[in-house]
Design an enzyme around this catalytic site. Sequence first.
Site, mmCIF file in Angstrom:
data_model
loop_
_atom_site.group_PDB
_atom_site.id
_atom_site.type_symbol
_atom_site.label_atom_id
_atom_site.label_comp_id
_atom_site.label_asym_id
_atom_site.label_seq_id
_atom_site.Cartn_x
_atom_site.Cartn_y
_atom_site.Cartn_z
ATOM 1 N N ASP A 64 4.191 3.544 6.460
ATOM 2 C CA ASP A 64 3.528 3.327 7.736
ATOM 3 C C ASP A 64 4.463 2.782 8.804
ATOM 4 O OD1 ASP A 64 3.607 0.697 6.312
ATOM 5 O OD2 ASP A 64 2.694 0.011 8.186
ATOM 6 N N LYS B 170 17.204 4.001 0.873
ATOM 7 C CA LYS B 170 18.015 4.175 2.085
ATOM 8 C C LYS B 170 19.477 3.941 1.782
ATOM 9 C CE LYS B 170 14.587 2.847 5.472
ATOM 10 N NZ LYS B 170 14.244 1.907 6.552
ATOM 11 N N VAL C 140 11.310 5.614 8.480
ATOM 12 C CA VAL C 140 10.552 6.824 8.147
ATOM 13 C C VAL C 140 9.063 6.505 7.997
ATOM 14 C CG1 VAL C 140 12.476 8.056 7.077
ATOM 15 C CG2 VAL C 140 11.101 6.512 5.674
ATOM 16 N N LYS D 33 0.813 -1.186 0.000
ATOM 17 C CA LYS D 33 0.000 0.000 0.000
ATOM 18 C C LYS D 33 0.857 1.251 0.000
ATOM 19 C CE LYS D 33 -3.156 -2.197 3.309
ATOM 20 N NZ LYS D 33 -3.521 -2.160 4.748
ATOM 21 N N ASP E 271 14.799 -0.596 0.584
ATOM 22 C CA ASP E 271 15.541 -0.798 1.834
ATOM 23 C C ASP E 271 16.494 -1.969 1.598
ATOM 24 O OD1 ASP E 271 16.437 -0.870 4.397
ATOM 25 O OD2 ASP E 271 14.577 -1.524 5.308
#
Length: 179
Positions: free
Chosen positions: A161, A130, A155, A42, A102
């Site tokens: 989220d 990142k 973050v 999402k 990530d």
Amino acid sequence: MSEEVGEILIPSDRIAARVGELGRLLADAYTGREVVVVAVMKGCVLFLADLVRAWPAAMDIEFVTARSYEGTRPGDVRLTLPPELAEVVPGRPVLIVDDIFDTGRTLSAVCRQIETLGAAELKTLVLLAKRRAAPREPPIRRPDWVGFEIEDRFVIGYGLDYRGRWRNLPYVAALRQKP
Ligand code: IMP
Ligand code: MG
């Protein structure tokens, strides 16, 4: 606001400016070709909504859902793909859009699935990447376009989220962990 929302790292005006630039880059990159945008739910929904409005071209927009399992091997990614993907992807250029790069495992898993569907070309775009101290294990490939490089910290906001919360913040902020 909340003790979970920390320092603002990327304010909404910087996001808007960069999304406008990305829209122009993509319009150039895909001139004359009708792309299939595959958005990873999402986390990418806010980014996607702004990006495609900055890129007024004919395109298909499809959604896949990625979930990392907790409690099993770290990095196990469970993907849900809609059946329509198998009809639209063959022979078309595909752009995968995700919120953040990530470990890179999510993007790799989505790429592997889309490759099996016979895309003519596969590119990737993430809002955030990142800067990780530890190198990513091969065969992780870097995204083709990155909105912002950020420090290696957790973050929230603008789609991202923490335990389901804070996707609706209009900026990217650091998560403030309770002491
Ligand atoms: P990956 O490690 O590159 O596979 O990223 C996996 C997913 O973890 C991303 O698509 C995000 O949904 C989530 N994620 C990674 N880092 C963060 C973060 O700093 N904040 C919120 N979600 C994150
Ligand atoms: Mg997430």
